[in-house]
Scaffold this motif. Structure first.
Motif, short mmCIF file in Angstrom:
data_model
loop_
_atom_site.label_atom_id
_atom_site.label_comp_id
_atom_site.label_asym_id
_atom_site.label_seq_id
_atom_site.Cartn_x
_atom_site.Cartn_y
_atom_site.Cartn_z
N THR A 1 70.71 53.91 35.66
CA THR A 1 71.36 54.17 34.38
C THR A 1 71.39 52.89 33.54
O THR A 1 71.09 51.80 34.03
N ARG A 2 71.76 53.06 32.29
CA ARG A 2 71.87 51.91 31.39
C ARG A 2 72.86 50.88 31.93
O ARG A 2 72.75 49.68 31.69
N ASP A 3 73.86 51.37 32.71
CA ASP A 3 74.88 50.48 33.28
C ASP A 3 74.49 49.91 34.63
O ASP A 3 75.29 49.25 35.29
N GLY A 4 73.27 50.20 35.09
CA GLY A 4 72.80 49.62 36.33
C GLY A 4 73.10 50.41 37.58
O GLY A 4 72.92 49.90 38.69
N LEU A 5 73.56 51.66 37.43
CA LEU A 5 73.84 52.49 38.61
C LEU A 5 72.56 53.16 39.11
O LEU A 5 71.76 53.67 38.32
N ILE A 6 72.37 53.18 40.42
CA ILE A 6 71.21 53.85 41.02
C ILE A 6 71.44 55.36 40.95
O ILE A 6 72.51 55.86 41.27
N THR A 7 70.41 56.09 40.52
CA THR A 7 70.48 57.55 40.49
C THR A 7 69.23 58.13 41.14
O THR A 7 68.19 57.47 41.21
N ALA B 1 69.76 63.45 38.35
CA ALA B 1 69.60 62.71 37.10
C ALA B 1 68.35 63.14 36.34
O ALA B 1 67.37 63.61 36.92
N ARG B 2 68.39 62.94 35.03
CA ARG B 2 67.24 63.19 34.17
C ARG B 2 66.74 61.87 33.61
O ARG B 2 67.54 60.98 33.32
N ILE B 3 65.44 61.77 33.46
CA ILE B 3 64.87 60.54 32.90
C ILE B 3 65.14 60.49 31.41
O ILE B 3 64.81 61.42 30.67
N ALA B 4 65.74 59.39 30.96
CA ALA B 4 66.07 59.21 29.55
C ALA B 4 65.01 58.38 28.83
O ALA B 4 64.69 58.61 27.66
N ASP B 5 64.44 57.40 29.54
CA ASP B 5 63.47 56.50 28.91
C ASP B 5 62.72 55.74 30.01
O ASP B 5 63.24 55.56 31.12
N ILE B 6 61.51 55.32 29.70
CA ILE B 6 60.75 54.46 30.62
C ILE B 6 60.19 53.29 29.83
O ILE B 6 59.54 53.47 28.80
N THR B 7 60.48 52.09 30.32
CA THR B 7 59.92 50.87 29.73
C THR B 7 59.08 50.20 30.82
O THR B 7 59.59 49.38 31.59
N PRO B 8 57.78 50.54 30.90
CA PRO B 8 56.97 50.12 32.06
C PRO B 8 56.36 48.72 31.93
O PRO B 8 55.21 48.50 32.32
N THR B 9 57.13 47.78 31.41
CA THR B 9 56.61 46.42 31.20
C THR B 9 56.09 45.80 32.49
O THR B 9 54.98 45.26 32.55
N GLU B 10 56.90 45.89 33.53
CA GLU B 10 56.54 45.30 34.82
C GLU B 10 55.30 45.97 35.41
O GLU B 10 54.44 45.32 36.01
#
Length: 409
Positions: free
Chosen positions: A143-149, A114-123
């Protein structure tokens, strides 16, 4: 207060004692007045054991799907983040573990690569603001759909670099089991020297040419977002290798290093029509199978036909052959292909090659004097690469390393 990202590889966390050593180092970094995010890999050997288990419960007729492989392999890093956080807490620190998904790492849907598409590091920011050391699982996302990659071998490097860019870290340190980047693999060339400073472009070429210290996608990401990082040894406090933008004076070194890559394979497609669209059809089929192609050589056309050769990982050879069989009929009435494994790639890298002549000739001369035959040649502005028989790769690396004076400090 500095914000520091540190990455620890599988050997650095390979035993409980080594995990405790990492815990002490991370805690000391925080106690020096810094905020710390520590990215960790699975303990050495764990990923291979998980893959072995996957194949033991499956069969050749029904191999494990890549989706389930990702779910399984992601557990390796999850073990390490929990153990590392426990070790830090036992020392009186305050640590919390986060999976890739919890840290906001979003990926595309290509399982196992997989390739990183976006990071939202709020946590991540919230935990740091509360005084925690964040222990982050490398190598994985969601993934956006919640699949582990998972991000492929060496993906923890990419996690560290990408997170450093996302949280605007002041420093990114890649801790491993070597003191830095060397002019060649010291296990192959014992007299290889540590490189103090190297440019992104040189590091990228060395990584993509077989150097195992850094994953090439990580260096690509670092260059794109301007993340300066240091490769250091987790077992000592010796200075490492700083990877950064090219600076004046770096070109004075003609060749920065020699890289080798074993387990390569070569495929030659013979007698294909020399017309537009043929190469596109060949490599379009290869791309659909997610096979990374390295060197490509096309011969001069003869009677409106030509030959095209390319190299790939030997592990991908069966998939490449299967894809080519599907499209062979479309490549012309005389088209056929042949393949060869048991080859290896030798590369010399250096931004000084731009301004110095005779570099390739010196490399070819050294190999010729050693009686080593060159099979394929590929060049770029700062790299010259050749393929040789895998049985000769170590000798080839030694003679070329010596030819460019890299044996001397």
């Amino acid at each position: 207060m500095a914000l520091i990202v540190q990455k620890y590889g599988g050997t650095s966390v390979g035993t409980p004692e080594r995990i405790k050593n990492v815990a002490r180092r991370v805690l000391e970094t925080q106690q020096a007045g810094n905020q710390v995010v520590a990215v960790v890999s699975a303990m050495s050997g764990v990923t291979d054991n998980l893959l072995r288990l996957a194949h033991e419960v499956s069969s050749p007729a029904h191999p494990p799907t890549e989706r389930e492989i990702d779910v399984l392999l992601a557990t390796g890093e999850q073990q390490t983040i929990a153990l590392t956080a426990m070790a830090i807490n036992a020392l009186g620190g305050k640590a919390v573990s986060l999976t890739g998904a919890q840290a906001g790492i979003q990926t595309d849907g290509v399982h196992t690569k997989a390739r990183i598409a976006d990071i939202t590091p709020t946590e991540v920011h919230e935990m740091l603001d509360e005084g925690h050391i964040v222990i982050l699982a490398g190598f994985q996302g969601q993934t956006r759909d919640g699949l582990i990659t998972t991000l492929g071998r060496g993906g923890s490097d990419l996690t560290a670099i990408a997170m450093a860019a996302a949280i605007k870290a002041d420093l990114c340190q890649i801790f491993t089991d070597v003191d830095g980047v060397y002019t060649c693999d010291p296990r192959v060339v014992p007299v290889a020297q540590k490189i103090d400073t190297i440019s992104y472009d040189e590091m990228l070429e060395m990584a993509s040419s077989g150097s195992k210290v850094m994953q090439s996608r990580s260096v690509e990401f670092a260059k794109k977002f301007g993340v300066r990082f240091e490769v250091r040894n987790s077992m000592n406090n010796n200075p490492g290798t700083l990877v950064k933008e090219e600076e004046p004076g770096m070109e004075s070194v003609v060749v920065r290093g020699v890289s080798i890559e074993r387990n390569q394979a070569k495929i030659t497609i013979d007698d294909v029509p020399d017309r537009p669209g043929i190469a596109s059809r060949i490599f379009g089929a290869i791309n659909k199978a997610n096979i990374v192609v390295d060197m490509i050589v096309q011969n001069v056309s003869w009677e409106a036909e030509t030959d095209i050769s390319f190299t790939c990982s030997a592990a991908d050879l069966p998939k490449a052959e299967a894809e080519l069989r599907k499209v062979l009929a479309e490549l012309g009435p005389h088209a056929s292909f042949r393949s060869q494994s048991g080859i290896a790639k030798l590369s010399i890298v250096g931004i000084g090659m731009r301004s110095h002549s005779g570099v390739a000739a010196r490399m070819f001369g050294a190999l010729s004097e050693a009686g080593i035959n060159i099979q394929m040649i590929s060049t770029s502005e700062i790299k010259t690469a050749v393929t040789v028989n895998e049985t000769e790769i170590e000798q080839a690396a030694k003679v070329v390393h010596t030819a460019f004076g890299l044996d001397k400090e």
